[in-house]
Design a protein around this motif. Structure first.
Motif, PDB file in Angstrom:
ATOM      1  N   UNK A   5       0.863  -1.177   0.000  1.00 36.83           N
ATOM      2  CA  UNK A   5       0.000   0.000   0.000  1.00 36.83           C
ATOM      3  C   UNK A   5       0.897   1.224   0.000  1.00 36.83           C
ATOM      4  N   UNK A   6       0.725   2.085  -1.018  1.00 41.14           N
ATOM      5  CA  UNK A   6       1.572   3.269  -1.173  1.00 41.14           C
ATOM      6  C   UNK A   6       0.708   4.527  -1.188  1.00 41.14           C
ATOM      7  N   UNK A   7       1.144   5.521  -0.435  1.00 42.97           N
ATOM      8  CA  UNK A   7       0.485   6.823  -0.432  1.00 42.97           C
ATOM      9  C   UNK A   7       1.531   7.888  -0.698  1.00 42.97           C
ATOM     10  N   UNK A   8       1.197   8.863  -1.534  1.00 51.09           N
ATOM     11  CA  UNK A   8       2.166   9.861  -1.951  1.00 51.09           C
ATOM     12  C   UNK A   8       1.737  11.273  -1.579  1.00 51.09           C
ATOM     13  N   UNK A   9       2.732  12.160  -1.594  1.00 48.98           N
ATOM     14  CA  UNK A   9       2.558  13.584  -1.284  1.00 48.98           C
ATOM     15  C   UNK A   9       1.872  13.722   0.085  1.00 48.98           C
ATOM     16  N   UNK A  10       0.867  14.565   0.177  1.00 51.58           N
ATOM     17  CA  UNK A  10       0.228  14.836   1.474  1.00 51.58           C
ATOM     18  C   UNK A  10      -0.449  13.610   2.079  1.00 51.58           C
ATOM     19  N   UNK A  31     -11.376 -10.348   0.418  1.00 51.45           N
ATOM     20  CA  UNK A  31     -12.441  -9.552  -0.199  1.00 51.45           C
ATOM     21  C   UNK A  31     -12.215  -8.050  -0.068  1.00 51.45           C
ATOM     22  N   UNK A  32     -11.053  -7.632   0.414  1.00 56.87           N
ATOM     23  CA  UNK A  32     -10.781  -6.208   0.626  1.00 56.87           C
ATOM     24  C   UNK A  32     -10.619  -5.482  -0.705  1.00 56.87           C
ATOM     25  N   UNK A  33     -11.274  -4.328  -0.814  1.00 61.08           N
ATOM     26  CA  UNK A  33     -11.233  -3.511  -2.023  1.00 61.08           C
ATOM     27  C   UNK A  33     -10.417  -2.239  -1.782  1.00 61.08           C
ATOM     28  N   UNK A  34     -10.006  -1.570  -2.860  1.00 58.90           N
ATOM     29  CA  UNK A  34      -9.335  -0.284  -2.683  1.00 58.90           C
ATOM     30  C   UNK A  34     -10.181   0.712  -1.878  1.00 58.90           C
ATOM     31  N   UNK A  35     -11.476   0.779  -2.157  1.00 63.86           N
ATOM     32  CA  UNK A  35     -12.335   1.706  -1.408  1.00 63.86           C
ATOM     33  C   UNK A  35     -12.346   1.385   0.086  1.00 63.86           C
ATOM     34  N   UNK A  38      -9.187   2.807   1.514  1.00 63.25           N
ATOM     35  CA  UNK A  38      -9.298   4.266   1.592  1.00 63.25           C
ATOM     36  C   UNK A  38     -10.070   4.647   2.855  1.00 63.25           C
ATOM     37  N   UNK A  39     -11.136   3.931   3.135  1.00 62.73           N
ATOM     38  CA  UNK A  39     -11.923   4.184   4.353  1.00 62.73           C
ATOM     39  C   UNK A  39     -11.140   3.785   5.599  1.00 62.73           C
ATOM     40  N   UNK A  40     -10.512   2.628   5.597  1.00 62.90           N
ATOM     41  CA  UNK A  40      -9.789   2.120   6.763  1.00 62.90           C
ATOM     42  C   UNK A  40      -8.683   3.072   7.202  1.00 62.90           C
ATOM     43  N   UNK A  41      -8.011   3.686   6.237  1.00 63.75           N
ATOM     44  CA  UNK A  41      -6.919   4.596   6.553  1.00 63.75           C
ATOM     45  C   UNK A  41      -7.381   6.056   6.669  1.00 63.75           C
ATOM     46  N   UNK A  42      -8.688   6.260   6.614  1.00 63.01           N
ATOM     47  CA  UNK A  42      -9.300   7.585   6.808  1.00 63.01           C
ATOM     48  C   UNK A  42      -8.770   8.627   5.821  1.00 63.01           C
ATOM     49  N   UNK A  43      -8.590   8.207   4.570  1.00 65.13           N
ATOM     50  CA  UNK A  43      -8.123   9.139   3.555  1.00 65.13           C
ATOM     51  C   UNK A  43      -9.283  10.055   3.156  1.00 65.13           C
ATOM     52  N   UNK A  44      -9.067  11.371   3.156  1.00 66.04           N
ATOM     53  CA  UNK A  44     -10.143  12.285   2.759  1.00 66.04           C
ATOM     54  C   UNK A  44     -10.528  12.048   1.294  1.00 66.04           C
ATOM     55  N   UNK A  73      -1.138  -1.232  -4.455  1.00 72.31           N
ATOM     56  CA  UNK A  73      -2.119  -0.168  -4.553  1.00 72.31           C
ATOM     57  C   UNK A  73      -1.436   1.140  -4.208  1.00 72.31           C
ATOM     58  N   UNK A  74      -1.472   2.097  -5.141  1.00 74.55           N
ATOM     59  CA  UNK A  74      -0.821   3.396  -4.946  1.00 74.55           C
ATOM     60  C   UNK A  74      -1.849   4.496  -5.156  1.00 74.55           C
TER      61      UNK A  74
END
Length: 82
Positions: A5-10, A31-35, A38-44, A73-74
């Motif tokens: 799992x990759x997150x970039x910039x802010x 069964x985990x999806x990208x969405x 996104x919710x699990x990591x509290x991404x705005x 997933x990036x």
């Protein structure tokens, strides 16, 4: 199963403290999806702009398809510049 799992910039600030080079290996259910990540990591939602799975852009409608073992997933926020 495991993915990268990759997150970039802010968005990088949302990764766990042990992340290196904007990436973390995580264990997820089959069964985990990208969405769900996104919710699990509290991404705005407004900050989730470019989502790639294994280097391929995912349209918002494709972000509910489960990930597979060893997927990468990036996610990038919107970028402005000149």
């Amino acid at each position: 199963m495991n993915i990268t799992f990759k997150l970039f910039a802010s968005l990088a600030t949302y990764l766990p403290d042990h992340a290196k080079d904007n990436a973390v290996e995580i264990e997820i259910d089959s069964e985990t999806t990208p969405n769900q990540l996104i919710e699990r990591y509290h991404l705005p939602e407004r900050e989730v702009h470019l989502v790639l799975k294994n280097g391929v852009f995912l349209q918002p409608s494709d972000r509910d398809v489960p990930l597979k073992h060893l997927d990468v997933l990036a996610i990038w926020p919107p970028v402005a510049g000149g």
